[in-house]
Design an enzyme around this catalytic site. Structure first.
Site, PDB file in Angstrom:
ATOM      1  CG  HIS A   4      50.855  40.612  32.753  1.00  0.00           C
ATOM      2  ND1 HIS A   4      49.625  40.663  33.701  1.00  0.00           N
ATOM      3  CD2 HIS A   4      50.303  40.355  31.695  1.00  0.00           C
ATOM      4  CE1 HIS A   4      48.965  39.845  33.215  1.00  0.00           C
ATOM      5  NE2 HIS A   4      49.515  38.710  31.959  1.00  0.00           N
ATOM      6  CE1 TYR A  52      46.315  40.200  40.434  1.00  0.00           C
ATOM      7  CE2 TYR A  52      45.199  39.110  39.270  1.00  0.00           C
ATOM      8  CZ  TYR A  52      45.668  40.253  39.502  1.00  0.00           C
ATOM      9  OH  TYR A  52      45.005  40.635  39.904  1.00  0.00           O
ATOM     10  CG  ASP A 106      39.159  41.829  31.314  1.00  0.00           C
ATOM     11  OD1 ASP A 106      39.214  42.814  30.694  1.00  0.00           O
ATOM     12  OD2 ASP A 106      38.840  41.597  32.557  1.00  0.00           O
ATOM     13  CE1 TYR A 133      41.714  41.899  41.761  1.00  0.00           C
ATOM     14  CE2 TYR A 133      40.206  39.994  42.222  1.00  0.00           C
ATOM     15  CZ  TYR A 133      40.365  41.001  41.231  1.00  0.00           C
ATOM     16  OH  TYR A 133      40.372  40.484  39.704  1.00  0.00           O
ATOM     17  NE  ARG A 134      42.892  36.869  40.881  1.00  0.00           N
ATOM     18  CZ  ARG A 134      42.054  36.722  40.039  1.00  0.00           C
ATOM     19  NH1 ARG A 134      41.579  37.484  39.240  1.00  0.00           N
ATOM     20  NH2 ARG A 134      42.578  35.132  39.131  1.00  0.00           N
TER      21      ARG A 134
HETATM   22  C1  EUG Z   1      42.131  42.257  34.667  1.00  0.00           C
HETATM   23  C2  EUG Z   1      41.274  42.595  35.468  1.00  0.00           C
HETATM   24  C3  EUG Z   1      41.513  42.008  37.029  1.00  0.00           C
HETATM   25  C4  EUG Z   1      42.301  41.788  37.318  1.00  0.00           C
HETATM   26  C5  EUG Z   1      43.642  41.590  36.520  1.00  0.00           C
HETATM   27  C6  EUG Z   1      43.750  41.789  35.460  1.00  0.00           C
HETATM   28  C7  EUG Z   1      41.785  43.003  33.109  1.00  0.00           C
HETATM   29  C8  EUG Z   1      43.668  43.834  33.254  1.00  0.00           C
HETATM   30  C9  EUG Z   1      39.109  42.624  37.342  1.00  0.00           C
HETATM   31  O1  EUG Z   1      40.399  42.103  37.369  1.00  0.00           O
HETATM   32  O2  EUG Z   1      42.627  40.955  38.632  1.00  0.00           O
HETATM   33  C10 EUG Z   1      42.806  45.190  32.454  1.00  0.00           C
END
Ligand code: EUG
Length: 614
Positions: free
Chosen positions: A455, A146, A208, A536-537
């Site tokens: 990414h 992001y 994560d 959402y973001r």
């Molecule tokens: C992830 C999860 C997110 C996000 C960006 C990456 C992980 C990916 C649930 O939110 O905003 C596997």
């Protein structure tokens, strides 16, 4: 550089942003994989020199920096005039987006300042108002995918809050709450709870990856995987430094909720988030209205047992009926956590090998190839994988798990994978740790899919309906196909909505590929908006576009945000453009990014009329 010469990853004992020593071997391995995938030097000298922000001359800027240095100490202000160095997750830059969609010198800071106290933060705000220099606060700067630590406005001065403001001010084992500063990571909070012998009693909720700031992730409305996964909903109490200088020449700092009580507010600050009067916390999340210097967070009692489970589904077309099965189970809390339903390709890519190990063709990797490679994994050939967890003592779990098993098996070809058959290094066990509050480092392995792996995410929310899942998956598949990109979707199912997270992995040095990624992301955002879905973001580069989709009633929401921005930050010094909110001085000067631009800058900023208050 050969991996054997790589310096050791800093641990929490040497750096606030370091890795817990229990994860050091994993970090060493992950770092080797990342550096093996780098085809260009990690650092490059700045081609464009010191990125001075618009609205001030270089000379005046350097004088202002000297003033800040003498106020805070020379070690606490650094100029960003030498190089861009990308590093990797655990040793990330605080000066620019290490996963750029544009040229690396677009979303870049001119300097970084390291406050050691709330008083220092106030001083920095005063300084920025005096010199009209844009600030961009970060907690840790690991908002990866992001924009990371990068500012939206080129040449902003980054306030790295985390380096010196990283205390865990309280862990309350009676109330199951804590109070933290911006530099506390999920790793650090988890370690501290173990160190105090409270690990059997209480859990944290972790995303994560555990290297992010608890404050930063929560303010960005991040997601974790225990029943406390909605971080924003689980916070209680903020301390905020406002971005303007009052008539008395002072910068205001206030506490929200019960923290506003004149006497004894600390008693209930972390127990009751609302206090009295308007609930203000919301305007400090995903915004540029204030600098959060303390935040309260709730902690989860150990539920007395837990058990991960994993199901695979054979066909792409199982998505819609499966989501229909998930919804009532999730709303009634039979499915208790933010579970993930992942595409098979992500299960393959998270093993950490480059794409070229599996396939050398251009365009998205064909389904038969994905399935063929999955056949030889523990997951087996499938289209979708569901990772979830059941909580509580065995007899309680048994009840819930049998309902889930019956319901999931209504999908023909559904398979429960017996965890006992899975080796210790299988990704499943990483999900198991995360869903039980132990932060991990496994997730980043899929960035090795591409050389110089970077990414960026497309993150729309929708109801938990089969038809919505199909529409979003369908548009993502179509747009990925057009741009020749691999599609790795994951549905993260909340209580009454789901976040679809589509992370596009790309080569951060390949400008052509980055343009395709940007086009794909922008097209998906537009497609989703036309169907009634919003993100959402989002990434810094896409914030104007996403904000523009929330345009009901002639952009009434953005008009309200602009009103707040102008009232709270009349000089427009705090994170201009963040989440699409531009201060008056920047508005209508072409700062908004719509797509296809090569520069992220607009045509100047308006001077401030009249006398400065300082
Ligand atoms: C992830 C999860 C997110 C996000 C960006 C990456 C992980 C990916 C649930 O939110 O905003 C596997």
């Amino acid at each position: 550089m050969p991996p054997s010469f790589l310096p050791i990853t800093p641990t929490l004992s040497t750096a606030h942003s370091g890795i817990p020593s229990r994860l050091l071997p994993k970090a060493t391995h992950a770092k080797n994989l990342i550096y093996n995938g780098k085809t260009v030097p990690d650092a490059a000298p700045l081609r464009r020199g010191l990125p001075v922000p618009q609205g001030i001359s270089k000379t005046a800027f350097l004088v202002a920096i000297e003033e800040l240095r003498s106020a805070l100490g020379p070690d606490h202000v650094t100029l960003n005039d030498k190089e861009v160095k990308n590093g990797w997750y655990m040793e990330h830059p605080n000066t620019h987006d290490m996963m750029p969609l544009f040229d690396s010198e677009e979303f870049i800071a001119s300097a970084v300042v390291y406050p050691g106290s709330v008083e220092d933060v106030k001083l920095i705000v005063k300084w920025a108002n005096k010199h009209l220099i844009p600030l961009f606060p970060i907690s840790i700067g690991r908002n990866l995918g992001y924009g990371g630590s990068a500012p939206r406005v080129r040449g902003s001065v980054t306030i790295d809050l985390g380096r010196r403001m990283n205390r865990i001010l309280e862990i309350n084992a009676d109330d199951f709450t804590c109070l933290v500063e911006p530099g506390v990571t999920f790793y650090a909070l988890h370690e501290e709870i173990q160190k105090r012998g409270l690990g059997d009693k209480m859990w944290i909720d972790t995303p994560d990856l555990g290297g992010g700031s608890v404050v930063g992730n929560t303010l960005d409305r991040g997601v974790g995987y225990t029943p406390y996964g909605d971080h924003w909903a689980c916070h209680s109490g903020l301390e905020v430094v406002l971005p303007s200088v009052g008539d008395d020449g002072d910068v205001s700092v206030f506490r929200t909720g019960m923290g506003a009580l004149g006497v004894g507010g600390e008693n209930t600050w972390q127990c009751f988030p609302y206090g009295f009067g308007p609930y203000n916390d919301g305007i400090f999340s995903q915004s540029n209205f204030g600098i959060v210097t303390k935040m309260g967070m709730t902690l989860m009692p150990n539920p007395g047992g837990f058990e991960s489970f994993m199901y695979t589904f054979a066909n792409e077309s199982d998505l819609a009926p499966l989501i229909e099965i998930i919804r009532p189970l999730r709303i009634s809390n039979i499915l208790e956590n933010v579970a993930q339903l992942r595409h098979g390709l992500q299960t393959l890519s998270v093993k950490g090998h480059p794409r070229t190990n599996y396939y050398n063709g251009s365009g998205p990797m064909p389904d038969p190839i994905i399935r063929q490679h999955l056949r030889s994994t523990a997951t087996g050939e499938c289209a979708w994988v569901y990772y979830g967890m059941s909580y509580g003592p065995a007899h309680i779990r048994g009840h819930k798990l049998s309902i889930i098993d019956n319901e999931f098996h209504r999908i023909p070809g559904c398979k429960r994978i017996d965890p006992a058959t899975l080796p210790a290094d299988e990704y499943f066990w990483s999900r198991d740790r995360i869903a039980s509050g132990t932060p991990d480092l496994e997730e980043l392995k899929w960035v090795n899919w591409m050389p110089n792996g970077a990414h960026a995410a497309f993150s729309p929310v929708s109801p938990i309906k089969g038809a919505d899942a199909e529409k979003l998956y369908g548009l993502a598949k179509r747009r990925h196909g057009e741009q020749g990109l691999d599609l790795m979707p994951a549905f993260c199912v909340g209580l009454r909505e789901m976040h679809l997270i589509v992370e596009i992995v790309y080569d951060g040095t390949d400008m052509g590929m980055k343009k395709r990624v940007e086009k794909c992301l922008r097209d998906m955002i537009d497609d989703a908006a036309a169907l009634g879905y919003g993100e959402y973001r989002t990434h810094l580069a896409l914030m104007d576009q996403v904000a523009g989709t929330y345009n009901w009633n002639d952009n009434a929401l953005m008009k309200f945000n602009n009103t707040l921005k102008d009232a709270l930050d009349p000089n427009g010094i705090l994170a201009p453009g963040r989440c699409g909110i531009w201060p008056k001085r920047y508005r209508n000067r072409g700062w908004e990014l719509k797509g296809g631009e090569t520069s992220t800058e607009g045509a100047g900023v308006a001077p401030i009329a009249g006398e400065s208050k300082i």
